[in-house]
Design an enzyme around this catalytic site. Structure first.
Site, mmCIF file in Angstrom:
data_model
loop_
_atom_site.group_PDB
_atom_site.id
_atom_site.type_symbol
_atom_site.label_atom_id
_atom_site.label_comp_id
_atom_site.label_asym_id
_atom_site.label_seq_id
_atom_site.Cartn_x
_atom_site.Cartn_y
_atom_site.Cartn_z
ATOM 1 N N GLY A 189 -2.277 -12.032 -4.191
ATOM 2 C CA GLY A 189 -1.806 -13.117 -5.040
ATOM 3 C C GLY A 189 -2.656 -13.192 -6.284
ATOM 4 N N CYS A 238 -6.047 -7.997 -0.091
ATOM 5 C CA CYS A 238 -6.539 -8.518 -1.369
ATOM 6 C C CYS A 238 -6.796 -10.030 -1.291
ATOM 7 C CB CYS A 238 -5.553 -8.136 -2.478
ATOM 8 S SG CYS A 238 -6.279 -8.268 -4.109
ATOM 9 N N TYR A 239 -5.990 -10.860 -1.920
ATOM 10 C CA TYR A 239 -6.172 -12.308 -1.818
ATOM 11 C C TYR A 239 -6.172 -12.749 -0.348
ATOM 12 C CZ TYR A 239 -5.317 -17.303 -2.630
ATOM 13 O OH TYR A 239 -5.402 -18.677 -2.636
ATOM 14 N N HIS A 283 -4.507 -2.185 -1.949
ATOM 15 C CA HIS A 283 -3.094 -2.408 -1.601
ATOM 16 C C HIS A 283 -2.506 -1.208 -0.853
ATOM 17 C CE1 HIS A 283 -2.448 -6.180 -3.747
ATOM 18 N NE2 HIS A 283 -3.406 -5.730 -4.561
ATOM 19 N N GLU A 337 0.303 -1.008 0.507
ATOM 20 C CA GLU A 337 1.770 -0.947 0.341
ATOM 21 C C GLU A 337 2.210 -0.162 -0.894
ATOM 22 O OE1 GLU A 337 -0.226 -3.462 -0.100
ATOM 23 O OE2 GLU A 337 0.420 -4.858 -1.651
ATOM 24 N N ASP A 364 27.585 -3.610 -2.504
ATOM 25 C CA ASP A 364 27.327 -4.656 -1.507
ATOM 26 C C ASP A 364 28.617 -5.162 -0.858
ATOM 27 O OD1 ASP A 364 24.793 -4.281 -2.423
ATOM 28 O OD2 ASP A 364 24.820 -6.032 -3.728
ATOM 29 N N LYS A 406 18.334 -3.805 -1.152
ATOM 30 C CA LYS A 406 19.456 -2.980 -1.619
ATOM 31 C C LYS A 406 19.467 -1.585 -0.968
ATOM 32 C CE LYS A 406 22.693 -2.403 -4.918
ATOM 33 N NZ LYS A 406 23.643 -3.407 -5.391
#
Ligand code: XMP
Length: 513
Positions: free
Chosen positions: A56, A83-84, A170, A172, A228, A369
């Site tokens: 964050g 992190c945060y 991070h 990710e 979609d 998506k």
């Protein structure tokens, strides 16, 4: 939808939070993102297998820094702070954070001190992605350091007994070499997840849920021709067969032959009955003389509702309306991320369910998506449909700048058709996130044969992007641009100039209106 096994991602506002969720799901484990102020409720209602505290932008010592109750560490469930999230974890125990430490953005060399559990199978030295201002200056007493970098002596920590882990970098982000292994270790070795979340398992569960919700009722699905709504219709048809009513409305601002294609695909290939309504004249009458982009959007949205309500008389017994709402829309509305979502009004059918007293069915509320695309592939929908570029609800009305009429639309349709044809032939289509032509309300002088011309200019736009929130102009080859310019000017009467848009988003937007 009920998921026996899930990971709770607590969102403290990081730009990477959605990326954490995507990685966890790619690793086969279902997860949900909950904002920091609502997460404890979700955790206590349905205990997750593990909890991930996101990064964050705040500093933990700020008065209005986002916090979560310390109870999050008392659930007997593994926690990974990123992190945060790591800093909050340290703060709730007896660690300390130094706001004045060296800031670190970009790549750093991670040196592992303990290659167990979280770092099992991770190389002793690897590249990680850092993006932080504050650093840990004192480790909480029950914890130990398990990795460091040159600038961050306390880069990763653990309390192995309680299964609490924290990393400053991070995992990710793709720039973190071993990110996937680290997250996989957390999910499978530490949280003991079983996995198995994939498009097939999603489809099976979704079919069960849809059948339970609908019973012997009927569902209406409005097909735009986009990914979609197409995938939603095929999924619903698989679940409830002829209890599904599909309708496609030609609003007059679709691409060349788009409506014909939608009707043909549904009737002939999917064998799903479809009501086709040609309302193009009504839409174009209402758009006549309108130049303001937001007015165009509103007219198209309202006219859609009007036509839909009238045509749905045939479907009087329907109690449900299916919509292809995606997870990022849900997160946006729940987390209330500020004004960015309202720069352009994107939602075209707002208010419809309430007016018609229909209950919404949104099978993709929990999907990203690319996950919807995977579900579509698993349902056997051809790649040519699944991998299509996004197309806005107001269609070509916001690509004919200024006044919209059938002649201008037809002209743009021809240009757009040549454009897509050439980028497909050149093998560029899948590398580009979105490509389209724009008809400018500008005429300029040219010379064709021996005659002077005074005709329209078209702009070609092609962007690369991950999610449409930011975008860069696509570097398409010069010889392709040359072919495009030649073909468009030679084949489309009324155009004598072609330009290529080299603006990124921000500060421009993808569409011109
Ligand atoms: P912008 O132009 O805001 O576009 O950078 C981002 C993405 O959103 C699409 N877009 C729309 N989609 N209704 C839609 O359904 C709209 O009114 C609308 N306006 C923009 C745009 O095509 C791009 O993919």
């Amino acid at each position: 939808m009920y998921h026996p096994e899930w990971i709770c991602i607590v969102d403290f506002g990081s730009q990477y939070t959605q990326l954490i969720a995507r990685r966890v799901r790619e690793l086969g484990v279902y997860c949900e993102i909950h904002p920091f102020h609502l997460a404890m409720d979700a955790i206590e209602t349905n205990p997750p297998k593990g909890i991930i505290l996101s990064g964050g932008p705040s500093s933990v010592y700020e008065d209005d820094a986002p916090r979560i109750s310390g109870d999050v560490f008392e659930q007997g469930v593994p926690v990974l702070g990123i992190c945060y999230g790591l800093q909050l974890m340290a703060l709730y125990h007896d660690g300390a954070v130094d706001p004045a430490a060296r800031r670190e953005y970009g790549k750093a060399q991670l040196r592992i001190d303990s290659q167990e559990d979280l770092f099992h199978g991770v190389a002793a030295n690897s590249v990680v992605w850092m993006s932080h201002g504050d650093s840990l200056s004192r480790i909480p007493s029950q914890f130990e350091v398990i990795a460091h970098t040159e600038n961050a002596p306390i880069c990763a920590i653990r309390d192995a007994e309680k299964k609490h882990y924290g990393v400053q970098f991070h995992p990710e982000v793709v720039h973190t070499d071993e990110g996937k292994t680290i997250l996989s270790n957390f999910l499978y070795a530490i949280c003991d997840a079983e996995g198995g979340w994939n498009p097939r398992s999603f489809i099976e569960q979704a079919i069960e849920d849809i059948r339970a919700q609908v019973g012997d009722g009927h569902v209406i699905c409005a097909l735009s021709g986009g990914v979609d709504s197409t995938v939603a219709a095929v999924l619903l048809h698989e679940a409830i067969g002829d209890q599904l009513y599909c309708i496609h409305i030609d609003n007059g601002v679709m691409r060349k032959d788009e409506s014909t294609q939608v009707v043909k695909t549904f009737r002939d290939e999917f064998h799903i009955p479809l009501k086709f309504v040609d309302a193009s004249t009504l839409f174009l009458d209402k758009l006549a003389g309108v130049t303001d982009p937001e007015k165009k959007r509103k007219i198209i949205g309202n006219t859609f509702i009007e036509v839909f309500e009238k045509e749905a008389i045939d479907f009087r017994d329907a109690a449900f309306l299916a919509q292809g709402t995606l997870y990022p829309d849900v997160i946006e509305s729940v987390h209330f991320k500020g004004p960015s979502a309202t720069i352009k009004s994107h939602h075209n059918v707002g208010g419809l369910p309430e007016r018609m007293n229909l209950t919404l069915i949104e099978p993709f509320r929990e999907l990203f998506k690319d996950e919807v695309r995977n579900v579509g592939r698993e349902l056997g929908i051809p790649a040519s449909l699944i991998d299509r570029h996004p197309f806005p609800g107001p269609g070509l009305a916001i690509r004919v700048l200024g006044e919209v009429d059938r002649a201008r639309l037809d002209l743009l349709r021809e240009v757009d058709d040549i454009y897509l044809d050439e980028i497909r032939k050149a093998g560029e289509y899948d590398r580009i996130w979105q490509a389209f032509a724009v008809l400018l309300p500008v005429k300029s002088v040219g010379v064709m044969g021996d005659a002077r011309t005074y005709e329209y200019t078209v702009a070609l736009r092609a962007v690369t992007s991950l999610d449409g929130m930011t975008a860069d102009w696509a570097r398409i080859p010069y010889d392709l641009l040359e072919r495009l310019s030649n073909r468009i000017i030679n084949e489309v009467r009324g155009v004598n100039r072609v330009v290529y848009d080299i603006s990124s988003k921000p500060p421009s937007t993808i569409e011109w209106e």
